[in-house]
Design a protein around this motif. Sequence first.
Motif, PDB file in Angstrom:
ATOM      1  N   ILE A 133       0.860  -1.182   0.000  1.00 27.59           N
ATOM      2  CA  ILE A 133       0.000   0.000   0.000  1.00 27.59           C
ATOM      3  C   ILE A 133       0.894   1.229   0.000  1.00 27.59           C
ATOM      4  O   ILE A 133       1.857   1.320   0.765  1.00 27.59           O
ATOM      5  N   ARG A 134       0.587   2.152  -0.889  1.00 23.24           N
ATOM      6  CA  ARG A 134       1.361   3.392  -0.885  1.00 23.24           C
ATOM      7  C   ARG A 134       0.418   4.593  -0.960  1.00 23.24           C
ATOM      8  O   ARG A 134      -0.708   4.475  -1.450  1.00 23.24           O
ATOM      9  N   GLY A 135       0.895   5.696  -0.486  1.00 27.07           N
ATOM     10  CA  GLY A 135       0.098   6.916  -0.496  1.00 27.07           C
ATOM     11  C   GLY A 135      -0.132   7.391  -1.912  1.00 27.07           C
ATOM     12  O   GLY A 135       0.696   7.167  -2.783  1.00 27.07           O
ATOM     13  N   SER A 136      -1.268   8.035  -2.144  1.00 20.18           N
ATOM     14  CA  SER A 136      -1.541   8.557  -3.475  1.00 20.18           C
ATOM     15  C   SER A 136      -2.455   9.760  -3.349  1.00 20.18           C
ATOM     16  O   SER A 136      -2.663  10.268  -2.243  1.00 20.18           O
ATOM     17  N   TYR A 137      -2.981  10.180  -4.470  1.00 16.99           N
ATOM     18  CA  TYR A 137      -3.902  11.307  -4.428  1.00 16.99           C
ATOM     19  C   TYR A 137      -5.093  11.070  -5.332  1.00 16.99           C
ATOM     20  O   TYR A 137      -4.919  10.729  -6.511  1.00 16.99           O
ATOM     21  N   PHE A 138      -6.270  11.162  -4.808  1.00 18.33           N
ATOM     22  CA  PHE A 138      -7.500  11.267  -5.585  1.00 18.33           C
ATOM     23  C   PHE A 138      -8.344  12.322  -4.906  1.00 18.33           C
ATOM     24  O   PHE A 138      -8.379  12.383  -3.678  1.00 18.33           O
ATOM     25  N   PRO A 139      -9.031  13.140  -5.680  1.00 18.04           N
ATOM     26  CA  PRO A 139      -9.777  14.232  -5.050  1.00 18.04           C
ATOM     27  C   PRO A 139     -10.939  13.740  -4.190  1.00 18.04           C
ATOM     28  O   PRO A 139     -11.371  14.449  -3.292  1.00 18.04           O
ATOM     29  N   PHE A 140     -11.440  12.528  -4.463  1.00 14.81           N
ATOM     30  CA  PHE A 140     -12.639  12.077  -3.755  1.00 14.81           C
ATOM     31  C   PHE A 140     -12.333  11.137  -2.604  1.00 14.81           C
ATOM     32  O   PHE A 140     -13.245  10.551  -2.022  1.00 14.81           O
ATOM     33  N   THR A 141     -11.045  10.935  -2.309  1.00 17.19           N
ATOM     34  CA  THR A 141     -10.697  10.139  -1.122  1.00 17.19           C
ATOM     35  C   THR A 141      -9.653  10.885  -0.314  1.00 17.19           C
ATOM     36  O   THR A 141      -8.861  11.657  -0.848  1.00 17.19           O
ATOM     37  N   GLU A 142      -9.675  10.647   0.984  1.00 17.34           N
ATOM     38  CA  GLU A 142      -8.691  11.257   1.878  1.00 17.34           C
ATOM     39  C   GLU A 142      -8.663  10.452   3.162  1.00 17.34           C
ATOM     40  O   GLU A 142      -9.687  10.387   3.836  1.00 17.34           O
ATOM     41  N   PRO A 143      -7.597   9.801   3.524  1.00 16.90           N
ATOM     42  CA  PRO A 143      -6.382   9.623   2.740  1.00 16.90           C
ATOM     43  C   PRO A 143      -6.626   8.768   1.489  1.00 16.90           C
ATOM     44  O   PRO A 143      -7.537   7.955   1.462  1.00 16.90           O
ATOM     45  N   SER A 144      -5.742   8.987   0.513  1.00 18.10           N
ATOM     46  CA  SER A 144      -5.800   8.212  -0.727  1.00 18.10           C
ATOM     47  C   SER A 144      -4.627   7.251  -0.769  1.00 18.10           C
ATOM     48  O   SER A 144      -3.533   7.592  -0.321  1.00 18.10           O
ATOM     49  N   ILE A 145      -4.877   6.081  -1.310  1.00 15.01           N
ATOM     50  CA  ILE A 145      -3.793   5.102  -1.433  1.00 15.01           C
ATOM     51  C   ILE A 145      -3.853   4.427  -2.798  1.00 15.01           C
ATOM     52  O   ILE A 145      -4.842   4.548  -3.517  1.00 15.01           O
ATOM     53  N   GLU A 146      -2.792   3.744  -3.120  1.00 16.93           N
ATOM     54  CA  GLU A 146      -2.829   2.805  -4.232  1.00 16.93           C
ATOM     55  C   GLU A 146      -2.330   1.473  -3.704  1.00 16.93           C
ATOM     56  O   GLU A 146      -1.452   1.428  -2.850  1.00 16.93           O
TER      57      GLU A 146
END
Lengths: 337, 833
Positions: free
Chosen positions: A243-256
């Motif tokens: 699991i790594r951190g990521s960015y999506f506008p509709f999630t917080e925190p965001s992961i991949e």
Amino acid sequence: MLDQLEQKARQALDATPDSDALAAWHRHYLGKKGAATQMLRSVSALPPEERPAFGQAVNRLKRALETAFEARQAVIQRQEMEQQLASGAIDVTLSGRPTGPGHLHLTTQTLRQIYAIFAGMGFQVYEAPDVETDELNFGLLNMPPEHPARDMWDTFWIGDQVLLRTHTSPGQIRVMRERYPEPIRVILPGKCYRYEQITARAEHQFYQVEGLAVGRGIQMTDLIGTLTEFARRFYEPDRRIRIRGSYFPFTEPSIEADMDCILCNGKGCRVCKYSGWLEVCGAGMVHPVVLQNGGYDPEEWSGFAFGFGVERPAMVKYGIDDIRYFYGNDLRFSTQF
Amino acid sequence: MLVPVSWLREYVEIQLPPHELAERLTLAGLDVESIKLIGLPGAELPWQPEKILVGELLAVHPHPDADRLVLAEVDYGGPEPEVVVSGPPSLLPLRGQSGLQRKVVFALEGARLWDPYAAEPKIKTLKATKIRGVASRAMVCSEKELGLSDEHEDIIYLPDDAPVGTPLVDYLGDAVFDIDIKGPFAHLYSIVGVARETAALLGTALRRDVLEVLDRHPAELTPTTDFIELEIADPDLCSRYTAAFIRGVTVGPSPFWMQTRLRRAGMRPINNIVDVTNYVMLELGQPLHAFDYHVLRPRPGEERPAIVVRRARPGERMATLDRVQRTFDGEMLLITDGGGPVAVAGVMGGLDSEVETKTEDILLESANFDFLNVRRTSRLLGLASEASLRFGRQVDPELTVTAAARAAHLMAELGGGTVVPVIGDVYPGRHAPTAIKFDPAEATRILGIEVPVDTITRILASLEFQVAEDNQRPGILQVTPPSHRPDVTRPVDLVEEVARIWGYDRFPTTLLRDELPPQRANLRLLGAERVRDILAGCGLDEVITYSLVDLEDEGNLLQTEANAGEYLRVINPLSAERSYLRRTLLPTLLHTARENLRFLERVNIFEIGAVYLPRKGELLPDEPRRLGIVMTGPREERSWLPGQDREAVGFYTLKGVTEALLKGLGLEGVFEPGAHAAFHPGRCAQLQVGGEVVGVMGEIHPAVREAFDLPAQPLCALELDLDRLLACWGAPRTLEPLSTHPPVYEDLALVVGQETPALQVRDLIAQAGQPLLRSVTLFDVYCGEQVAAGKKSLAYRLTYQADDRTLTDREVGRLREKIIRRLERELGAVLRG
């Protein structure tokens, strides 16, 4: 005299070659005019005191021969059946009469696997339309007009406010608004569209599956557990998840979530671009704005969401190197699965 | 973004090997997509530490036997200097000179280097040799031989302070990360930004020297300066404009170290002034622009040149640095001087105010622009730059002065000028930082892990968030994000910071323990899946075609021009063939059939998918699901078996499949003659289910077949509204008892008019035979010599059965008479002898 007859009859019985000879033997020895019957009739020629014993002896003989006959008959029938079967042998290597089922599209097959895995975790299928409003596809997902994150999706526009959905995420808002105030566990499969030139790696139309869980105690560790469970059931039970951190506008925190590459087992190969990892999906905890837009109070409720393409996992699983096969519909491709 | 680790090390101490650092950054959300190793072990060409060294060129001697060669005497830290035969152009004029003290890269025998003359990249091993009679067992290297660039005209010269005898890998080896920055975060588009994250992840401190440049070089900040008049006319689009002034610089090449860093970060060195603006942008994330001060014009009647930041006048024009004449609209922000535009704010400078070789005085712009406006301008002009990339992601407005001072002093250092200790600074958009009330329990609620409060505090502090206890509410924190984190506005944003620095690799996994939502049957999905299974069971292959289609194909199907008004159209299609949303599945299925007939003789396919029907007064269309089928080719696959059916599929083949589908769904369907432009007029049926027309099927019209370039063979197709078909599916049913009494069979051959539909005859028999007639099966249809012209013979097998008794011949006979009478009376049927 009786002994002689028995000996003769048994010899003749053993010598019968087939059913016809056997029937003839039966007539000869045990028939209405057969030797045994004749013998019985000759009882009248005996003194009366010998008659009962003789009669009994003849009947014993008849029963013994009848038993021997049945045994012989079983042997001969068996032999004859075997002969008959031997002559009825066919070439079993010739092909059979053409019949049988067609093939479901690989996307359908993959979706069914996904449905089944998530059904086991309580996720049910919820479908949403392909043509969407800008508001549902972007705005209510925390991307107001001009939001820079909109650049992440190249969009086909139908009008100012209408577009072909770029992801299955607008279904999140739809299902929340429909189900509030129930907790939610759904997967949202469907066609998505991106304004992209069609290449071996990219299609303008593809399938995505979105997952959404909303409840009063849903946490990041649940999300990671759910994704791990999925990867292990879809691929193999001993897969590792990163699991790594990521960015999506509709999630917080965001992961991949990545999975160790199934082709090289994490050593690095062409398919995983020598990283050892394959991307499984983007995910995260539902952004408070999105929960709010769906009608759920983010201070009371929490949720997770994830999304992934359907073709990519199938490509990895079956060694398909060109996404165009999916909707090119060459039956020589489809019928392999 | 390209990040050389050697550069990163300037701001943070790193002990980890590059790939471990990359993994840490990746897990924290700075996705290191690739690592390029330069000279390090694992690189394409590892520089052997014992073979490739920093050397000092001591003297150049003439070659006894060659004009184009020299003997270079190099100290490489060995016991004796080494003399090698060499021939680069820069050494030839030095013949006979000693005491040179130039630093070079020296490779000893056995060194592995790129072969500069090979057509394909190839590594060779350096061997001792004799060149024109002089022994040489080492060499002075070019950039190309080291894999640094394609430069092979001359050898590489290292800075004078390069330590002699040091392995080159220690001096110049590097790892360059290519980081995919996710999300609109300008703060990560800088080396210091990445270093800050690295320090937080490694639990070390960020070296802040460059950020504290003003402490070493104090300057007065003022909106009004002697050297420039600053005006922000549109403060909604420009929150701050800072200008520094550097006098008396000499424009020239920038030093080796700076060029190396720029190159490794993906930028081309230009000259010391431009390089400094790029270098500081890469370092701090603040885009800068250097104007030639003397090109800037004053406003009429003024002495000082002026900078006015304002919206363009519609139609205003300027040539940008890339030598393209640009025309602006009234929403685009320009930097103008007293005479007109000199730069497109945040995007690119103007050609006329560019720094040139003769430039001496520099006005350095360090400003902050509205990110949405920069994005818009960049998009509309089709002009993206390193500046617009960063400005489009909300650069920290607090950064302008630091960056200006840092760059000004670097310029003076490299270009030999002086920095005026006054910085012009107009800052109409200053924001007071807002604290976020943060309950640390929120981290557990969202993440599912227990992170101690002091750890939370430490993580946030390491990212330069200010953390304080709330005075009124014990246990609640007041967290103020640093000015470079405008994206952090909510408690959950803080949760994310904690999670990613804490490390997702430390998270346990759990399965959902939350309340299970009500589970619902999904008949819509189940129905479609059932249809798929039945049709695949009938031997059909499923396809999925594109939703975006060519209007011309829709016209070809309907044999008239399609009415574009009935379709949803994509404004920005990829191509004309994919510009309308389909209203029927048939055109793409016909295309699919045609493509497959190139390789296969039988094509039997189906698709389940939506069509898109615009609705009056509604934003979104109706998206009913359709089922489409196309069948063509021989009915059975070729085989060796006797009695195989190689006839072409026809109407009844498809009808058989359709009936199997209905049977599989437990539905009753009625087929009636239908009419549809795409079908053969006499071989088209419409299907009714539950009293409603659900679709059409039949043999495709030869003209349609031709329009789709299909071969001249029968082709059958069907299209149903799946949702209407399934509307009747799944209704509860009750068992009909199974009779244990024997059935009575009877055959009935009738002669009726040619036009009489078989369905009518069948229905009449079934009706008249109530209640004992259990089934009616048509087994022969005949017209020919045995029956009169205009007539046909139909032969049926009737099955009679009662639930409670064995039927007698009399009972059956009576029923038979009744059936025949009805047939005679209502259809003029005659019993055939």
